[in-house]
Design a protein around this motif. Structure first.
Motif, PDB file in Angstrom:
ATOM      1  N   VAL A  68     -18.133  -2.794   6.421  1.00  0.00           N
ATOM      2  CA  VAL A  68     -17.827  -1.559   7.140  1.00  0.00           C
ATOM      3  C   VAL A  68     -18.833  -1.317   8.259  1.00  0.00           C
ATOM      4  O   VAL A  68     -19.945  -1.846   8.260  1.00  0.00           O
ATOM      5  CB  VAL A  68     -17.819  -0.345   6.190  1.00  0.00           C
ATOM      6  N   HIS A  69     -18.402  -0.492   9.206  1.00  0.00           N
ATOM      7  CA  HIS A  69     -19.266  -0.006  10.290  1.00  0.00           C
ATOM      8  C   HIS A  69     -18.975   1.468  10.509  1.00  0.00           C
ATOM      9  O   HIS A  69     -17.802   1.866  10.648  1.00  0.00           O
ATOM     10  CB  HIS A  69     -19.023  -0.779  11.587  1.00  0.00           C
ATOM     11  N   ALA A  70     -20.024   2.294  10.527  1.00  0.00           N
ATOM     12  CA  ALA A  70     -19.870   3.732  10.769  1.00  0.00           C
ATOM     13  C   ALA A  70     -20.050   4.002  12.258  1.00  0.00           C
ATOM     14  O   ALA A  70     -21.167   3.994  12.772  1.00  0.00           O
ATOM     15  CB  ALA A  70     -20.892   4.513   9.956  1.00  0.00           C
ATOM     16  N   GLU A  71     -18.927   4.240  12.962  1.00  0.00           N
ATOM     17  CA  GLU A  71     -19.010   4.573  14.384  1.00  0.00           C
ATOM     18  C   GLU A  71     -19.574   5.979  14.566  1.00  0.00           C
ATOM     19  O   GLU A  71     -20.391   6.231  15.460  1.00  0.00           O
ATOM     20  CB  GLU A  71     -17.632   4.465  15.028  1.00  0.00           C
ATOM     21  N   THR A  72     -19.115   6.899  13.721  1.00  0.00           N
ATOM     22  CA  THR A  72     -19.636   8.260  13.647  1.00  0.00           C
ATOM     23  C   THR A  72     -19.633   8.637  12.166  1.00  0.00           C
ATOM     24  O   THR A  72     -19.061   7.913  11.335  1.00  0.00           O
ATOM     25  CB  THR A  72     -18.765   9.266  14.428  1.00  0.00           C
ATOM     26  N   PRO A  73     -20.223   9.782  11.790  1.00  0.00           N
ATOM     27  CA  PRO A  73     -20.127  10.180  10.389  1.00  0.00           C
ATOM     28  C   PRO A  73     -18.695  10.359   9.895  1.00  0.00           C
ATOM     29  O   PRO A  73     -18.429  10.229   8.697  1.00  0.00           O
ATOM     30  CB  PRO A  73     -20.900  11.507  10.351  1.00  0.00           C
TER      31      PRO A  73
END
Length: 277
Positions: A193-198
């Motif tokens: 996964v990658h968190a672009e924003t919260p």
């Protein structure tokens, strides 16, 4: 016996992860269900039959039975809404009892399930090293806000959070090595996964355990991730959106609600569409 082909977690009228849904008067034996799932050919097929006011449900990938599958549950909930009525359906799985809300109208065809209880456990250093080597990753690629763990919401998913979206997009792996690792450790999928924003995550979920290189939308892994984020007191005030399948050319959208105490079930929702078999 009613066999339906439904794409779950669609992005509007596009994308979605295909699932088989087989509604029966009584479940066939396991060998028959396994053979049918292999013939249908999707990453999972849900088999459901009414028992004592609930639906007994089993999930089969082309090469193995799994205890829980999120996108097939969304497909099943939507199918039950169309087959019977919109409403809440109680499901008895192999190792848990959950509910799914199915909605079917001219304006909407969708579903939302509440997962089995969530939990996490430590990912042993040796297993982490093996996962990083499998996907060509280094420890410097990891997002320190979301340390690697094994997250559970019906099945085990090692969560590997990456700092850069481009690194996630470039993921590839040796299927044979991945399948050996997944089956040895009983990892349902690898949750990369990658968190672009919260509020916005991007995800990829290789699924060699079930004989599938990659799943375009994985509700069980989304629930497991959400349970872990809740443990971390992740700073998201609204339900998070998980974009998945874009790197496969199959755009999918999952919505996950983090509300509730640590360990409680997680609500995962999405839209569906029919597939011409």
């Amino acid at each position: 016996m009613i066999i339906q082909h439904i794409a779950a977690f669609t992005d509007g009228a596009r994308g979605g992860n295909p699932a088989g849904v087989v509604i029966c008067e009584a479940l066939p034996d396991a060998a028959t269900m396994q053979a049918m799932a292999a013939e249908i050919g999707y990453s999972e097929t849900a088999f459901a039959a009414p028992v004592d006011g609930k639906w007994r449900v089993r999930y089969f990938a082309p090469e193995a039975e799994v205890d829980f599958c999120g996108h097939a549950t969304i497909a099943l909930g939507a199918a039950l809404a169309r087959h019977e009525r919109s409403g809440t359906f109680a499901l008895r799985l192999n190792r848990a009892e959950i509910t799914v809300d199915g909605m079917s109208s001219e304006a909407e065809w969708s579903a939302a399930f509440r997962s089995p209880p969530t939990q996490t456990r430590a990912l042993p250093a040796a297993a982490l090293d093996e996962i990083l080597a499998l996907f060509g990753l280094a420890r410097g690629d990891l997002d320190g806000r979301i340390p690697p763990v094994v997250a559970h919401a019906g099945m085990d998913h090692p969560v590997i959070a990456l700092r850069e979206r481009a690194r996630l997009a470039a993921i590839s792996y040796d299927f044979g090595q991945g399948q050996e690792l997944a089956q040895r450790e009983r990892f349902c999928t690898f949750a990369l996964v990658h968190a672009e924003t919260p509020q916005l995550f991007h995800a990829r979920n290789p699924f060699p355990f079930g004989g599938v290189y990659e799943d375009p939308a994985t509700g069980a892994a989304a629930a497991a991730l959400a349970g872990y984020l809740r443990e971390l007191a992740w700073p998201a005030e609204e339900p998070i959106v998980i974009r998945q399948g874009e790197d496969m050319g199959v755009p999918c959208c999952l919505q996950v609600d983090l509300h509730g105490p640590v360990g409680a079930p997680v609500k995962v929702s999405g839209s569906v569409r029919s597939i011409e078999a």
